[in-house]
Design an enzyme around this catalytic site. Structure first.
Site, PDB file in Angstrom:
ATOM      1  CG  HIS A 139      54.003   0.627  52.821  1.00  0.00           C
ATOM      2  ND1 HIS A 139      54.388   1.881  53.206  1.00  0.00           N
ATOM      3  CD2 HIS A 139      53.848   0.676  51.472  1.00  0.00           C
ATOM      4  CE1 HIS A 139      54.459   2.662  52.129  1.00  0.00           C
ATOM      5  NE2 HIS A 139      54.130   1.963  51.070  1.00  0.00           N
ATOM      6  CG  ASP A 184      51.860   2.865  46.358  1.00  0.00           C
ATOM      7  OD1 ASP A 184      52.761   3.374  47.065  1.00  0.00           O
ATOM      8  OD2 ASP A 184      51.793   1.644  46.137  1.00  0.00           O
ATOM      9  CD  GLU A 225      51.726  -2.970  48.647  1.00  0.00           C
ATOM     10  OE1 GLU A 225      52.620  -2.730  49.469  1.00  0.00           O
ATOM     11  OE2 GLU A 225      51.743  -2.535  47.477  1.00  0.00           O
ATOM     12  CG  HIS A 283      50.485   5.344  50.336  1.00  0.00           C
ATOM     13  ND1 HIS A 283      50.364   4.304  51.234  1.00  0.00           N
ATOM     14  CD2 HIS A 283      51.513   4.995  49.533  1.00  0.00           C
ATOM     15  CE1 HIS A 283      51.264   3.382  50.976  1.00  0.00           C
ATOM     16  NE2 HIS A 283      51.972   3.774  49.927  1.00  0.00           N
ATOM     17  CG  HIS A 326      56.352   5.484  47.612  1.00  0.00           C
ATOM     18  ND1 HIS A 326      57.058   5.127  48.738  1.00  0.00           N
ATOM     19  CD2 HIS A 326      55.168   4.831  47.691  1.00  0.00           C
ATOM     20  CE1 HIS A 326      56.337   4.273  49.463  1.00  0.00           C
ATOM     21  NE2 HIS A 326      55.188   4.074  48.850  1.00  0.00           N
TER      22      HIS A 326
END
Ligand SMILES: [Zn+2]
Length: 351
Positions: free
Chosen positions: A208, A289, A211, A31, A33
C-alpha cells in the site's frame, strides 16, 4: 420540473438496457481485505458466539469515515470479533461464495495472518483455518483464490519476519505474496531486508502506498520495498517523475475508488483521479479494498465507475483486462480470463 422531460441519463431504463451486465464480466479482484468482506449478519453471529455484541455502526455498512483513523477503529472492532478456527473458516468460505456470485473468477485476497495469530496466542491457527475455508469455497463455487499476507508498517520487523515464515509455510496451499500496509508515514526501510528475503523465497510483493501519503511513499514502495504492484497509489500523480517510473517499469496500481471516497480521501467517484492515472499511461486495476465498508461488491464498483465517470463498456473491458494482466496468476489463467472479457464485450455487443 414535473411536466418537463428530464435529459437522458445513464440511469434511464433504456440506457441501462444498452449496457452489459457487470455480474457476467469475468473479473480479477486483486485488492480486497478478507476481514472487510465479512457479511453483516455473519459478523453479528460470530460476535454473539464469542460473547461480543456488535453494534450496527460496526457491522452494517455502508459507512462514510472522516479519514483513515476512524476507519481503522471500525476495522479493529471487526477483527476482534474473529476468534475461533470456525470463525476464520466461515468467512473464507463466504468470501468465495460472494465473489463467485458476483462474477469474480480469480481473487487475490489479503489477510493479516500474524496479527490474528499473535492476538489469539496461536500464530498459524487463523491462516490454517482461512486456507481450509478457501479450499472448500473454491471447490464449491468454482473460483480461484490466492492469498497475500499483509503487515502493518506500525508493527515490528520481527512480526513481518513471522508473516513471511507463515507465507512460505502455506505457499503450497495458495499463499503467494506479502504486502506492507497501514500508516504510510512509517518508513519501509527497516523492512527492506525481510522483503528482499521474501522475494528470494518466491513470494510476490505489493505494498500500500500513495493512499494516505503522497508520491514519495509510492517511490519508496517500489525502490525500497521492491513492490511489483502498488496498492491504491493514486497520489503518485503529485510527482510526474514517480509517474514516469511506474510507467517505465510497468508497475500497476490497484485502484479502489469507492474505498477512497468512503475513507474521505477523495470527495466523490466522479472526482476520482482514475482517468488521470490512465491518461498518464499507467496500468490500472479496479478493486473494492473494503466492500463491507463501501457496500459495493466488485460488480457494483465497476457500475459506480461506469456511471460516475461516464464510461462505456469498452473502457470497462479495458480496465477489466488490465486487472487480469496485473494479477500474479499464471499465464494460462490470465489468458483464459482475458478471453472471457473479450467474449463479454463481443457477445453482448452482438458481434
Ligand atoms: Zn487495502
Amino acid at each position: 420540473m414535473g411536466a418537463k422531460k428530464p435529459r437522458a441519463s445513464r440511469d434511464d431504463p433504456f440506457y441501462s438496457r444498452c449496457v452489459r451486465d457487470l455480474g457476467l464480466l469475468p473479473k480479477a479482484h486483486l485488492h480486497v481485505h478478507l476481514e472487510s468482506t465479512v457479511r453483516s449478519a455473519t459478523l453479528v453471529e460470530i460476535g454473539a458466539g464469542n460473547g461480543i455484541e456488535v453494534p450496527p455502526g460496526v457491522s452494517h455498512g455502508p459507512f462514510r469515515f472522516d479519514g483513515f483513523r476512524a476507519f481503522a477503529d471500525q476495522n479493529s472492532r471487526v477483527r476482534d470479533c474473529l476468534r475461533t478456527p470456525e470463525d476464520f473458516r466461515r468467512i473464507a468460505v463466504e468470501f468465495c461464495a460472494d465473489e463467485a456470485a458476483d462474477g469474480t473468477r480469480y481473487a487475490e485476497v489479503t489477510f493479516t495472518a500474524a496479527a490474528h495469530g499473535e492476538r489469539l496466542g496461536d500464530l498459524a491457527m487463523p491462516l490454517a483455518a482461512v486456507m481450509e475455508g478457501l479450499a472448500e469455497g473454491q471447490r464449491e463455487h468454482g473460483i480461484t483464490v490466492r492469498v497475500l499476507l499483509d503487515h502493518s508498517r506500525r508493527q515490528s520487523v520481527a512480526r513481518l519476519r513471522r508473516t513471511v515464515e507463515l507465507a512460505v509455510r502455506f505457499a503450497d496451499q495458495g499463499v503467494i505474496g506479502i504486502g506492507v500496509a497501514g500508516d504510510e508515514t512509517y518508513p519501509l526501510a527497516p523492512f527492506a531486508p525481510v522483503l528482499r528475503a521474501a522475494r528470494e523465497a518466491g513470494l510476490r510483493l505489493t505494498h500500500h502506498a500513495g493512499e494516505s501519503a503522497g508520491a514519495a511513499s509510492v517511490l519508496e514502495a517500489v525502490v525500497v520495498g521492491g513492490a511489483e504492484r502498488v496498492g491504491h497509489g493514486f497520489r503518485v500523480l503529485e510527482d510526474p517523475e514517480v509517474v514516469a517510473l511506474l510507467r517505465e517499469r510497468r508497475v500497476p496500481v490497484e485502484v479502489c475508488v469507492s474505498s477512497n471516497v468512503a475513507l474521505g480521501l477523495v470527495p466523490s467517484v466522479a472526482e476520482h483521479p482514475l482517468p488521470r492515472l490512465l491518461a498518464a499511461g499507467l496500468v490500472v486495476s479496479l478493486n473494492t479494498d473494503v466492500p463491507n465498508v463501501t457496500g459495493r461488491s466488485l460488480s457494483r464498483e465497476y457500475a459506480a465507475v461506469r456511471s460516475g465517470l461516464g464510461w462505456d463498456d469498452v473502457a470497462v473491458a479495458r480496465v477489466a483486462r488490465a486487472s487480469v494482466e496485473s494479477s500474479f496468476a499464471p499465464d494460462g489463467v490470465r489468458a483464459e480470463l482475458s478471453a472471457g472479457v473479450d467474449r463479454w464485450l463481443g457477445v453482448a455487443a452482438g458481434a
